[in-house]
Design a protein around this motif. Structure first.
Motif, PDB file in Angstrom:
ATOM      1  N   TRP A 132      45.153  62.523-104.761  1.00  0.00           N
ATOM      2  CA  TRP A 132      43.566  62.228-104.471  1.00  0.00           C
ATOM      3  C   TRP A 132      43.209  60.777-104.112  1.00  0.00           C
ATOM      4  O   TRP A 132      42.571  60.411-103.271  1.00  0.00           O
ATOM      5  CB  TRP A 132      42.740  63.178-105.405  1.00  0.00           C
ATOM      6  N   LEU A 133      43.689  60.039-105.029  1.00  0.00           N
ATOM      7  CA  LEU A 133      43.251  58.782-104.847  1.00  0.00           C
ATOM      8  C   LEU A 133      43.759  58.076-103.594  1.00  0.00           C
ATOM      9  O   LEU A 133      43.200  57.013-102.803  1.00  0.00           O
ATOM     10  CB  LEU A 133      44.056  57.690-106.088  1.00  0.00           C
ATOM     11  N   ASP A 135      44.320  59.620-100.553  1.00  0.00           N
ATOM     12  CA  ASP A 135      43.853  60.585 -99.664  1.00  0.00           C
ATOM     13  C   ASP A 135      42.799  59.482 -98.879  1.00  0.00           C
ATOM     14  O   ASP A 135      41.939  59.282 -99.715  1.00  0.00           O
ATOM     15  CB  ASP A 135      43.245  61.973-100.232  1.00  0.00           C
ATOM     16  N   ILE A 138      38.876  60.534 -99.005  1.00  0.00           N
ATOM     17  CA  ILE A 138      38.185  60.804-100.241  1.00  0.00           C
ATOM     18  C   ILE A 138      38.491  59.790-101.398  1.00  0.00           C
ATOM     19  O   ILE A 138      37.582  59.461-102.167  1.00  0.00           O
ATOM     20  CB  ILE A 138      38.292  62.192-100.602  1.00  0.00           C
ATOM     21  N   GLY A 139      39.575  59.107-101.083  1.00  0.00           N
ATOM     22  CA  GLY A 139      40.238  58.236-102.263  1.00  0.00           C
ATOM     23  C   GLY A 139      39.633  56.654-102.262  1.00  0.00           C
ATOM     24  O   GLY A 139      38.698  56.436-102.028  1.00  0.00           O
ATOM     25  N   ILE A 140      40.748  55.938-102.463  1.00  0.00           N
ATOM     26  CA  ILE A 140      40.515  54.523-102.374  1.00  0.00           C
ATOM     27  C   ILE A 140      39.993  54.057-101.160  1.00  0.00           C
ATOM     28  O   ILE A 140      38.989  53.289-101.100  1.00  0.00           O
ATOM     29  CB  ILE A 140      41.806  53.719-102.729  1.00  0.00           C
ATOM     30  N   HIS A 142      38.203  55.571 -98.689  1.00  0.00           N
ATOM     31  CA  HIS A 142      36.914  55.872 -98.379  1.00  0.00           C
ATOM     32  C   HIS A 142      36.014  55.223 -99.529  1.00  0.00           C
ATOM     33  O   HIS A 142      34.856  54.599 -98.991  1.00  0.00           O
ATOM     34  CB  HIS A 142      36.925  57.414 -99.111  1.00  0.00           C
ATOM     35  N   THR A 143      36.460  54.867-100.545  1.00  0.00           N
ATOM     36  CA  THR A 143      35.629  54.064-101.398  1.00  0.00           C
ATOM     37  C   THR A 143      35.191  52.715-101.289  1.00  0.00           C
ATOM     38  O   THR A 143      34.385  52.250-101.136  1.00  0.00           O
ATOM     39  CB  THR A 143      36.303  54.013-103.026  1.00  0.00           C
ATOM     40  N   LEU A 146      32.679  52.780 -98.597  1.00  0.00           N
ATOM     41  CA  LEU A 146      31.390  53.072 -98.970  1.00  0.00           C
ATOM     42  C   LEU A 146      31.065  51.865 -99.677  1.00  0.00           C
ATOM     43  O   LEU A 146      29.815  51.523 -99.595  1.00  0.00           O
ATOM     44  CB  LEU A 146      31.237  54.074-100.120  1.00  0.00           C
ATOM     45  N   TRP A 147      31.786  50.974-100.118  1.00  0.00           N
ATOM     46  CA  TRP A 147      31.398  49.913-100.573  1.00  0.00           C
ATOM     47  C   TRP A 147      31.261  48.562 -99.653  1.00  0.00           C
ATOM     48  O   TRP A 147      30.898  47.380-100.132  1.00  0.00           O
ATOM     49  CB  TRP A 147      32.298  49.170-101.806  1.00  0.00           C
TER      50      TRP A 147
END
Lengths: 298, 293, 371
Positions: A132-133, A135, A138-140, A142-143, A146-147
Motif C-alpha cells: 500500500w505504501l 502504491d 494512494i501511498g507515498i 500520492h502523499t 498532496l504535500w
C-alpha cells in the motif's frame, strides 16, 4: 565403545538404551520427512511427472528444460539481484546501527525494540503494509503530491525494471534490525580492555573500528551472511503478498517459480528440479558453515 | 551474552553525537512508520484512505474496519471475517509448539548428557533440516498427507510444523544443556536417578529461560508460516496468514484498505504481543539460531 | 581380601589406551590419594570406580563383589565433585536427601539421617537455602553432606578443594582428615595438589601418562621416589636434579658435581649402592631436596652425613618462615632452603650444608631410581 564387561545388570543396560529409544522418533521423523523427502524430490526431478508423480525416468530432461525457460532465468536473475542487495544493505544498515547504538546512546532500550519488532511480523503483514505504501495512487507518491511535491515519482512497484527493488526494500525493513542485534551482541562481546589499550596506543576512532573492532566481528559477519542468504533463497511469502511475482514476471523468484510450476502449471518434474537447484544453493552455503560450527564445539 | 555491558571505551565529540542521534531517530521512524500508519489508517473510513492523505489523522475515528475484518469480511465463500482462521491458527500453533518443544528438550538432553558415537552427525542432520528450502519437501509431503488422510486438516499442519520445527528446538536445548554441568547428571546417577528422573528433577527445573526462548521462536515461526498453510490447508483449516493474503489479494470488488489493515494487525497481534512481553528472550532466540551456544 | 580391588584395569577410547594396567588394592579404612598432573588419568580411574565410565578391560571389585557394569547407584559409593554438583533447583535439605529418596528410603528415616549429617557438618542453619545462596565453603560442606548421608562403603572425592581459596582450602583439608579419622570410611581422593596428597593420605598413587608411577605411603613417596617424575612432582619447591658422575673405589661411593665456578666437588654417599652394574665414571642424576641444602646452622642435627660446600648465592627469596636461595651447582640453578634469619646476600659466597642422607640417585637414561 562399550565392550560391556560381562555382567552389566539389566538396569544399567536399560539406561544405555533409553536415550536412543527416546531419540528415535525425532530421528525417524527427520530422516523420513527431511532426507527421505529430499531424495524423493530429487528422484522426481528425473521423471516426467506432470500433475501427479510419475516414476518414468527421463534423465536430465527437466534440468535442460528448466534452464531453457525464460521464466526460470528471470527468477534466477531476480534472486541474484535480490540476494545481493538484501544481504549487503542489511549488513551495512545493521552494522552501522549497531555501531551507533554502541556509543552509550541514551534511550538505547527504547530504540532497540523499535528496530527489531518487524522481525516478529509475518511477511504477509509486511507485504500488506508495503504494498500500500508503494502504491503510487494512494501511498507515498500520492502523499508527496498532496504535500505539494507534484513532480515526485515513486512507482517502482508498477515498473517491471524496478519492482524487484521494492521487494528488497520491504525485506530489508523486516530483517535489518535483526542483523543490528547480531552485530550489537558481537560488539558487546569485545573486551573493553583491548579498546582501552588501543586508545593508549593512540588509535583514532576510525582506526579503532577498522583495525581492532571489525576484525573481531568476523563471526557476526559470517553468521549474518549465512542467515540472510538462506532467508533470501527461501523468500516466498513476501513476494506473494507484495507483488504476487509481478508486474508480469518482474519479481518471480525460484521459490514462487517452483510453486507455480508444480501446483498451478502441473509441471511437477520441472518444479522438482527447480527445488533441487534451490536446495543445492543453500547446501553450498550451509554445509561448510555447520560443519565448521560443529567441529569447533568438540 | 547480548547487552551485558554498555560501557564503551570509545569517545565521540558533540557534533558527532548530534549526528548519531539524528541517524538513529531516522531509522526508528523508518521501522515505525509502515506499521504505525497502517494502524492509523485502519481507524479511518475507506473514503478517507482513497481520497485523503495517509499521513493525516482520521477525521472520523471508527472501529468499523476492525469489526468488519474480524467477523464480516468475505474471505472464503462465506463472509465470516478472519475470526475462524484466527482460531485455526491457534489450534495449529498450540499443539505444534508444545510437541516440538518437548521433543527438542529431550533431544537436547540426550545429545549433550547421554552422548554416543555419531551423536554430532545426528545433530548436524537435524540442524541442516532447519535451513532447507521447504520447496524441496512440498511434493512428497503433499502426497504423504494425502495418503494418510491428513491433507487439509489442522492435524496435518501440526505434523508438518513439528517435523520442521524440531531442528530448531533441538538446537536451542542442545546449546543450553551443553553448558549445563555434566557433573550434576553424574551426581544424580550416583544418587540413583534414572534417565527420566534426571530430566524431570534436575534438567527441567533449570530450563525455564531456554523453554521461553524456544516457545517464542516456535510460536512466531509457526504462526507466521505461509508456505505450508497455503500448500496443505483447505478452507476449514486455513491459518491466519493464508486468510489474510486471500483477503488482501482477492481481485474482486472494491479494495477495502482499512479492512485489510485491520486484518493485518489481527494477524500480527499475537506475535507482537509475545514480542512486547518477552522481547528480550525473542532476541536471544534469534541469536542462538545463528551464534554458537 | 582387600576392600576395594582394582585389578589389571585399562581404559581405552577407540584404539587409544589412556589408562594402562592399573593394579591397586585398597584396605578398609584407607585414605588413598590419586595424584598427578592434568591428563594423567586419575579422574578417569575415579570415574571408573564410580561407574560413570566403563572399564575397558580388567576387573574392579568392592568387598569382593565385581562391580564392572554395575550401575553407579548400586555400588554403594558416594562422590564429591569438583564443582560440588549441587542441584541448583533444590534446597540444601533436598540435595542431601535426594539420593535416599531415589533409593526409596521413607521420609522419617531420610530426615533423621539428614539431621545427623547436617549436625556433624554444622550446616543445620543452611538446610532451607538453595545452593546459589551459599558460599564456596558452605557448598563444599553440603556436597560432603550429600555423600555422607548415604553411608557408603567408599567415598570418592574428585578434586573437591580446587575451587576454594587458599585459606579455606587448608581449613577444609583438615576437616576432611578429621572426618576420615572419625568415620573410618574408605576414601579414594583425586587431586593434582601434591600437598593435599601428602597431608591427607594413608597411601598415595602418583600417576602420569596413564601409568601408576609409584604407590606407597606419603613418606615412602617423598623420601624414596621411584623415578625422576615422582621425585620432581612431589614436594615444593621441587627436588633439585643435578648432573653428576659416580665415583667408586670399591668400598666407598661418592658422586662428583661441579660448583658455581666449574670446580669439581665430591659428595660421599652414606651407603654403597647395591646395583653392581654401576661403575666409577658413570653419569647419574643426583636428587637433593631443597631442605637438604641449607645453611650450616640449619642443618639436620641427626643427619650422619653432611657435606659443606661453599658456593655463590644468586637470588634470595625470603618466604617468612624460610629463605629460599638460588645458586648454581652442576651447571644449573638449584634451590636451597635456609633459616629465615640466615645471613645470605646475593652475589656473596656462603657455605651450604648438603645432607647426603637424603640424597637419591637416578639413571639419566631410564629416569629410574638407582639403589
Amino acid at each position: 565403545m562399550a565392550q560391556a564387561a560381562g555382567g552389566a545388570d539389566f538396569r544399567t543396560r536399560l539406561q544405555h538404551l533409553i536415550p536412543k529409544i527416546v531419540l528415535a522418533p525425532s530421528l525417524a521423523m527427520v530422516l523420513v520427512f527431511v532426507y527421505g523427502f529430499i531424495l524423493f524430490t530429487i528422484y522426481l526431478s528425473f521423471t516426467d511427472s506432470r500433475i501427479l508423480p510419475s516414476f518414468n525416468l527421463v534423465g536430465f530432461e527437466n534440468y535442460v528444460k528448466l534452464f531453457k525457460l525464460s521464466h526460470w532465468s528471470i527468477a534466477i536473475t531476480n534472486l541474484g539481484v535480490f540476494a545481493f542487495l538484501y544481504i549487503s544493505i542489511c549488513t551495512v544498515i545493521g552494522l552501522f546501527l549497531a555501531i551507533f547504538l554502541d556509543q552509550k546512546i541514551r534511550g538505547e532500550g527504547m530504540l532497540r525494540p523499535i528496530y527489531l519488532y518487524p522481525m516478529a511480523l509475518s511477511f504477509i503483514v509486511t507485504g500488506t503494509a508495503w504494498k500500500w505504501l508503494l502504491d503510487p495512487g494512494i501511498g507515498i507518491e500520492h502523499t508527496m503530491h498532496l504535500w505539494g511535491w507534484e513532480s515526485f515519482a515513486f512507482d517502482w512497484i508498477k515498473n517491471r525494471d524496478y519492482a524487484i527493488y521494492t521487494v528488497v526494500l520491504a525485506a530489508v525493513w523486516q530483517t535489518s534490525g535483526f542483523v543490528m542485534a547480531m552485530f550489537l551482541a558481537g560488539l558487546r562481546g569485545i573486551d573493553n580492555e583491548i579498546l582501552k589499550a588501543a586508545q593508549m596506543d593512540g588509535a583514532s576512532n576510525w582506526n579503532l573500528y577498522r583495525r581492532i573492532i571489525l576484525p573481531q566481528l568476523r563471526p557476526a559477519f559470517l553468521s549474518a551472511f549465512v542467515i540472510l542468504s538462506h532467508l533470501a533463497v527461501k523468500s516466498y511469502d513476501l513476494v506473494i503478498a507484495l507483488t504476487g511475482g509481478g508486474p508480469g514476471r518482474a519479481t518471480e523468484l525460484p521459490a514462487t517459480f517452483m510453486y507455480s510450476y508444480t501446483f498451478s502449471r502441473n509441471q511437477m518434474g520441472i518444479g522438482a528440479s527447480s527445488a533441487v537447484i534451490m536446495l543445492m544453493t543453500i547446501a553450498a552455503i550451509m554445509v561448510p558453515y555447520l560443519y565448521a560450527e560443529l567441529r569447533e564445539k568438540k | 551474552m547480548a547487552v551485558a555491558s554498555t560501557d564503551t571505551a570509545i569517545r565521540t565529540g558533540n557534533a558527532t553525537r548530534v549526528l548519531l542521534y539524528l541517524v538513529l531517530l531516522l531509522f526508528a521512524l523508518f521501522y515505525l512508520l509502515p506499521f504505525g500508519i497502517m494502524v492509523l489508517n485502519s481507524l479511518k473510513p475507506l473514503s478517507e484512505i482513497t481520497g485523503g492523505n495517509m499521513m493525516a489523522l482520521p477525521e472520523v475515528w471508527t472501529l468499523d474496519a476492525w469489526r468488519n475484518a474480524w467477523s464480516q469480511a468475505q474471505i472464503g465463500v462465506e463472509p465470516t471475517g478472519l475470526q475462524p482462521y484466527f482460531w485455526n491458527s491457534i489450534k495449529m500453533v498450540v499443539p505444534a509448539v508444545a510437541i516440538s518443544t518437548v521433543l527438542g528438550a529431550l533431544n537436547g538432553y540426550i545429545l549433550t548428557k547421554w552422548r554416543f558415537r555419531g551423536d554430532t552427525i545426528l545433530f548436524g542432520l537435524m540442524l541442516f533440516s532447519c535451513f532447507i528450502p521447504f520447496q524441496i519437501v512440498l511434493i512428497p509431503m503433499a502426497r504423504i498427507l494425502g495418503i494418510t488422510g491428513l491433507a487439509g486438516s489442522t492435524a496435518g499442519l501440526v505434523l508438518v510444523h513439528v517435523v520442521y520445527g524440531i531442528g530448531f528446538s533441538t538446537l536451542y536445548f542442545r546449546n543450553y544443556y551443553a553448558v549445563f554441568p555434566t557433573e550434576l547428571v553424574r551426581a544424580a546417577q550416583i544418587d540413583g536417578a534414572g534417565f527420566f528422573r534426571i530430566f524431570w528433577r534436575i534438567m527441567l527445573p533449570s530450563s525455564g529461560p531456554i523453554t521461553v526462548v524456544c516457545v517464542i521462536w516456535q510460536f512466531t515461526n509457526i504462526w507466521n508460516d505461509f508456505l505450508f498453510g497455503a500448500s496443505f490447508a483447505d478452507f476449514d483449516s486455513q491459518p491466519m496468514t493464508v486468510a489474510l493474503n486471500n483477503l488482501v489479494n482477492s481481485s474482486t470488488g472494491v479494495k477495502e484498505y482499512n479492512v485489510h489493515f485491520a486484518g493485518a494487525i489481527y494477524a500480527a497481534l499475537p506475535t507482537l504481543l509475545v514480542y512486547i512481553v518477552a522481547g528480550r528472550y525473542f532476541v536471544r532466540g534469534l541469536m542462538s539460531g545463528s551464534v554458537k551456544g | 581380601m582387600s576392600f576395594l580391588k582394582i585389578e589389571n584395569v585399562t581404559k581405552s577410547y577407540g584404539a587409544v589406551e589412556v589408562l594402562h594396567q592399573v593394579d591397586i588394592d585398597v584396605e578398609e579404612g584407607e585414605f588413598l590419594v590419586l595424584v598427578g598432573p592434568s591428563g594423567c588419568g586419575k579422574s578417569t580411574l575415579l570415574n571408573m570406580i564410580a561407574g560413570l565410565e566403563e572399564i575397558s578391560s580388567g576387573e574392579m571389585s568392592i568387598k569382593g563383589q565385581v562391580m564392572n557394569g554395575v550401575h553407579p547407584s548400586k555400588r554403594n559409593i558416594a562422590m564429591v565433585f569438583q564443582s560440588y554438583a549441587l542441584y541448583p533447583n533444590m534446597t540444601v535439605a533436598q540435595n542431601i536427601t535426594f539420593g535416599l529418596e531415589m533409593h526409596n528410603v521413607p521420609k522419617p528415616e531420610r530426615d533423621a539421617a539428614m539431621n545427623k549429617v547436617a549436625d556433624m557438618l554444622q550446616i543445620t542453619q543452611l538446610l532451607s537455602r538453595k545452593p546459589g545462596q551459599l558460599s564456596g565453603g558452605q557448598r563444599q560442606r553440603v556436597a560432603m553432606g550429600r555423600a555422607l548421608v548415604r553411608n557408603p562403603d567408599v567415598f570418592l572425592f574428585d578434586e573437591p578443594l580446587s575451587n576454594l581459596d587458599a585459606k579455606l582450602r587448608v581449613d577444609m583439608r583438615t576437616e576432611i582428615k578429621k572426618l576420615h579419622q572419625r568415620l573410618g570410611t574408605t576414601i579414594v581422593y583425586v587431586t593434582h595438589d601434591q600437598i593435599e596428597a601428602m597431608t591427607l593420605s594413608t597411601r598415595i598413587a602418583v600417576m602420569n601418562g596413564g601409568y601408576i608411577q609409584q604407590l606407597g605411603t606419603p613418606k615412602e613417596i617423598y623420601d624414596n621416589p621411584a623415578n625422576i617424575f615422582v621425585a620432581s612432582f612431589m614436594g615444593s619447591p621441587s627436588m633439585n636434579l643435578l648432573a653428576a658422575t659416580l665415583r667408586s673405589d670399591g668400598a666407598r661411593t661418592a658422586v662428583e658435581i661441579t660448583d658455581w665456578e666449574g670446580k669439581p666437588v665430591v659428595l660421599p654417599l652414606m651407603e654403597a649402592i647395591t646395583d653392581v652394574s654401576r661403575k666409577d665414571g658413570d653419569r647419574v642424576i643426583l636428587g637433593i631436596r631443597p631442605e637438604a641444602l641449607t645453611d650450616p646452622d640449619g642443618a639436620d642435627r641427626n643427619a650422619r652425613n653432611v657435606v659443606t660446600v661453599s658456593n655463590r648465592i644468586d637470588v634470595t627469596e625470603p618466604a617468612g618462615s624460610d629463605t629460599f636461595v638460588t645458586t648454581v651447582l652442576a651447571g644449573g640453578d638449584v634451590v636451597g632452603r635456609m633459616r629465615a634469619d640466615a645471613a645470605v646476600v646475593p652475589g656473596q659466597t656462603c657455605d651450604f650444608a648438603v645432607n647426603m642422607d637424603k640424597a637419591v640417585l637416578f639413571d639419566p637414561e631410564t629416569e629410574m631410581r638407582i639403589r
